[in-house]
Design an enzyme around this catalytic site. Structure first.
Site, PDB file in Angstrom:
ATOM      1  N   HIS A  86      40.157 -22.387   4.757  1.00 39.32           N
ATOM      2  CA  HIS A  86      40.010 -23.591   5.576  1.00 39.32           C
ATOM      3  C   HIS A  86      39.543 -23.226   6.979  1.00 39.32           C
ATOM      4  CE1 HIS A  86      42.606 -26.383   2.893  1.00 39.32           C
ATOM      5  NE2 HIS A  86      41.351 -26.321   2.530  1.00 39.32           N
ATOM      6  N   CYS A 121      17.032 -22.752  -7.605  1.00 43.36           N
ATOM      7  CA  CYS A 121      17.938 -23.018  -6.477  1.00 43.36           C
ATOM      8  C   CYS A 121      18.970 -21.918  -6.247  1.00 43.36           C
ATOM      9  CB  CYS A 121      18.636 -24.361  -6.665  1.00 43.36           C
ATOM     10  SG  CYS A 121      19.710 -24.412  -8.098  1.00 43.36           S
TER      11      CYS A 121
END
Ligand code: PEP
Ligand code: MG
Length: 757
Positions: free
Chosen positions: A371, A684
């Site tokens: 986080h 991609c």
């Protein structure tokens, strides 16, 4: 057999240990007394304390029951014997027949041959192993989990004494090479790119606890409740006042964090620890180190990262309990250009610092899913993770250069490194200015071939890169990323809101949404499938979606509604054969019909594609091409499966090369079939983001690439300097070569033809 200790006798044991620790006798005398008390209270024949010394050696410092002459003589290497194993792995062991254990290391001077069973726990403090506390009994005996718990609690109290520096100087625990204050380079893991220089501010969340053992457990529970309430109020203020942008996934991260703070299991464990006789702060610490221990053994990196959120909370709570206002003291540092150095960090801890002065972040742990890394990316500062032992090797205010692009950190750099840093900053500035000048120019080769350059994104905040880098669209929107940073599964409404925002910000440029690609290394914190031996090849991506159709249908519903009246492009990850695509496509049909029935606005147009990332699909391509609107090659997974080589294993990262002739030939065959069927195909994976690899792809014939946002500028510069015809002819000569790779050949081509790599 003795009964397990009750919480009353645990309290008595702790109180006795505390009294001895607080006494005025010499440290060695007190330590001897402690072993005697533990042995008596826990009905053991032996209690020994091994302390970790320089050179990763564990030395017997005190014992009750072993021969006294072994004290300070018996030494074990970290990892040697059962005692060494406990310290090396930082985990407890309880063995009823230690003699016959393969790891038993017999030391004759101890006289331990008469003792059969052994239980030991690591002596831990702030995530570091300071030694081992062990108990032995003469008879075979199965120690209970409760007994292990009690010994861990006692070890925590003993850790305070070891860390106090009375037994072994603190500097003995430092690595041999670190302290000469010499320049040092540490390699780590790139968590965010960029370069910065500043002075080290050490984020040490060591909260000094004076009182470990409580007189009155009820009063301690009350103190905990008060501290929790204070912490919540302070957190609300912190989140409101931070300089972070007002929207984006970092907000979700902070929400998730707030929910951790209300985690009933965590609070319950703290309350139970307090009930055994610890003070509120010692209870918080105990749960913190138990959690660290348990989580260190969890293979899922996402879950492991969540420990940092709980550690952040625990530290915050400790600050409130010890009266330090809940603010980490390092945050008050007056340094104006801060490079923050931490073992790990929770998201809120980062916000305690003055973000206007923060230049970079270096972590000993950390991963992309941390986080704190999400928050740091929102702040756009370089972040290097996995910087081994950096905290031990650096001192407060040392000069530090963080090179996020190359995942390295320079501590106390010499003048030459500083000069190079200034040059690279200048070169970066010039390159950035060059790329910025290309922003509004098309990615067209010298001979007029247009290449569509798109970006891969996962967080809403990344969508702004479309304008910033001048990309054509979003070639891959990884929908699982917002799922990963949340505290719970988002419902249709919140997914719809998010996807609509992505489309709004893309303002008409194409966006390819990939349906949930969870499993493998991408775990959702609130969703726990059974552990797998081989998760990358396990229950992930479309396999999960087809087995849990409700989840996929909700996501499709949200996408259809978000797109209402606009174009919707979506694709499925990890399709291994046509039937999987068909099954997913038919679920989409159902959702479209449902939306129509309810009178909703359908997407103005729909394009449904498959990712080609499992080689098997290439052998059923013709059948697939009749059913899809486009193909997107996911080279990251494709190469992993083509070579049978784990994409996340650093030992193998250089072993196979995407610029191998066999890869080029494989990609050429895919392209040829797609062209014959008039189905658009793009690529991609990461390889498209590196100019040399992208050049090869363009040489094969690929005209649609999707890359990480910072790669757009270098790619455009390369493409605009390219003679496509000459390149195509050259690449034609490479497919059948027996070489390991054709990297050097392609480099020479670029040099000879003036390609800007
Ligand atoms: C890939 O595998 O190439 C890809 C783009 O998907 P991800 O990296 O998200 O697995
Ligand atoms: Mg993939």
């Amino acid at each position: 057999m003795q009964p397990a200790l009750t919480s009353i006798s645990t309290r008595r044991l702790l109180a006795r240990v505390r009294d001895v620790m607080a006494g005025s006798a010499a440290a060695q005398v007190r330590l001897n007394e402690i072993t005697a008390i533990i042995a008596a209270e826990m009905s053991a024949d032996v209690c020994s304390i091994y302390v970790r010394r320089a050179g990763d050696v564990l030395e017997l410092f005190a014992t009750q029951g072993l021969k006294p002459q072994a004290v300070h003589r018996t030494r074990l290497r970290l990892g040697e014997g059962l005692v060494g194993d406990i310290a090396a792995n930082a985990r407890p062991l309880a063995i009823s027949d230690a003699h016959n254990h393969p790891q038993f290391a017999f030391r004759p001077e101890t006289g331990e041959e008469v003792f059969r069973s052994l239980m030991g726990v690591p002596i831990l403090r702030d995530g570091k192993v300071l030694g081992t506390l062990a108990m032995q009994k003469t008879e075979r005996y199965q120690f209970t989990e409760e007994e292990v718990e009690v010994l861990q609690t006692v070890a925590m109290v003993v850790a305070e004494m070891v860390a106090g520096g009375e037994l072994v100087g603190r500097d003995e625990l430092l690595p041999a090479d670190g302290i000469g204050l010499l320049p040092l380079r540490i390699r780590g893991m790139r968590l965010n790119g960029g370069m910065a220089m500043g002075q080290a501010v050490l984020h040490q969340h060591e909260v000094k606890i004076d009182r470990l053992v409580a007189e009155d457990p009820v009063a301690e529970q009350r103190r905990l409740s008060r501290a929790l309430a204070d912490m919540h109020t302070a957190l609300d203020r912190l989140f409101q006042e931070s300089l972070l942008p007002g929207y984006g996934e970092h907000r979700e991260v902070l929400e998730a964090y707030r929910m951790f703070a209300e985690d009933a299991g965590w609070l319950q464990r703290i309350r139970e620890a307090i009930a055994t006789g610890l003070t509120a702060e010692a209870g918080v610490k105990k749960v913190q180190s138990d959690l660290r221990l348990r989580m260190a053994q969890v293979p899922d990196p996402y879950l492991r990262e969540r420990v940092h959120d709980l550690e952040d909370l625990a530290n915050r709570l400790l600050h409130h309990l010890t009266g330090a206002n809940g603010i980490v003291s390092a945050a008050a540092s007056p340094v104006t250009e801060m490079v923050l150095i931490a073992r790990s960090m929770g998201p809120a801890e980062l916000l305690d610092y003055d973000l206007a002065r923060l230049r970079a972040l270096v972590l000993e742990e950390g991963s992309h899913a941390s986080h704190v890394a999400v928050i740091a990316r929102a702040l756009d500062i370089p972040v290097v993770g996995h910087a081994r032992d950096v905290l031990l090797r650096i001192e407060e205010n040392d000069l530090v250069i963080v090179d996020g692009d190359n995942a390295q950190v320079f501590l106390r750099p010499g003048e030459d490194v500083v000069a190079t840093f200034h040059e690279s900053i200048e070169a970066r500035r010039q390159r950035a200015a060059g790329y910025a000048a290309l922003r509004d120019l098309p990615a067209t080769t010298c001979d007029g071939e247009h290449v569509s350059v798109n970006i891969n994104v996962g967080l809403l905040g990344d969508v702004q890169h479309l304008d910033h880098w001048g990309a054509d669209g979003i070639g891959l929107y990884r929908t699982e990323v917002p799922f990963m940073v949340r505290a719970g599964f988002p419902d249709v409404e919140s997914q719809c809101e998010l996807y609509a925002k992505v489309l709004d910000q893309a303002a008409g440029r194409p966006v390819v949404f990939r349906t949930l690609d969870v499993g493998g290394d991408k775990m959702l914190p609130y969703w726990k499938p059974a552990p797998e031996e081989n998760p990358a090849m396990g229950w992930r991506a479309i396999r999960v979606s087809l087995d849990r159709p409700a989840m996929l249908r909700q996501q499709m519903r949200a996408l259809i509604r978000a797109a209402g009246g606009r174009e919707l492009r979506l694709m499925f990850p990890m399709v291994a054969d046509v039937s999987e695509f068909e099954a997913a496509r038919s679920l989409l049909g159902m959702e479209l019909a449902r939306e129509e029935r309810r009178g909703g606005i359908l997407p103005a147009s729909l394009k449904v594609g498959a990712m080609l990332e499992v080689p098997s699909l290439a052998f059923q391509l013709r059948a697939l091409l009749a059913k899809v609107d486009f193909i997107s090659v996911g080279s990251n997974d494709l190469l992993q499966f083509l070579f049978g080589c784990d994409r996340g294993n650093p030992r193998l990262s250089e072993r196979y090369d995407p610029l191998s002739p066999l890869v080029l030939a494989f990609l050429r065959n895919v392209l040829t079939e797609c062209r014959a069927a008039r189905v658009p195909v793009g690529l991609c994976g990461e390889m498209a983001g590196r100019p040399l690899e992208a050049m090869a792809l363009i040489g094969i014939g690929y005209r649609d690439l999707s890359v990480a946002p910072p790669a757009v500028g270098p790619l455009k510069a390369m493409i605009r300097s390219l003679d496509c015809q000459a390149l195509r002819r050259y690449v034609e000569s490479l497919y059948d070569l027996p070489d390991h790779n054709v990297r050097e050949r392609l480099r020479s081509f670029a040099r000879d033809h003036g390609v800007a790599l």
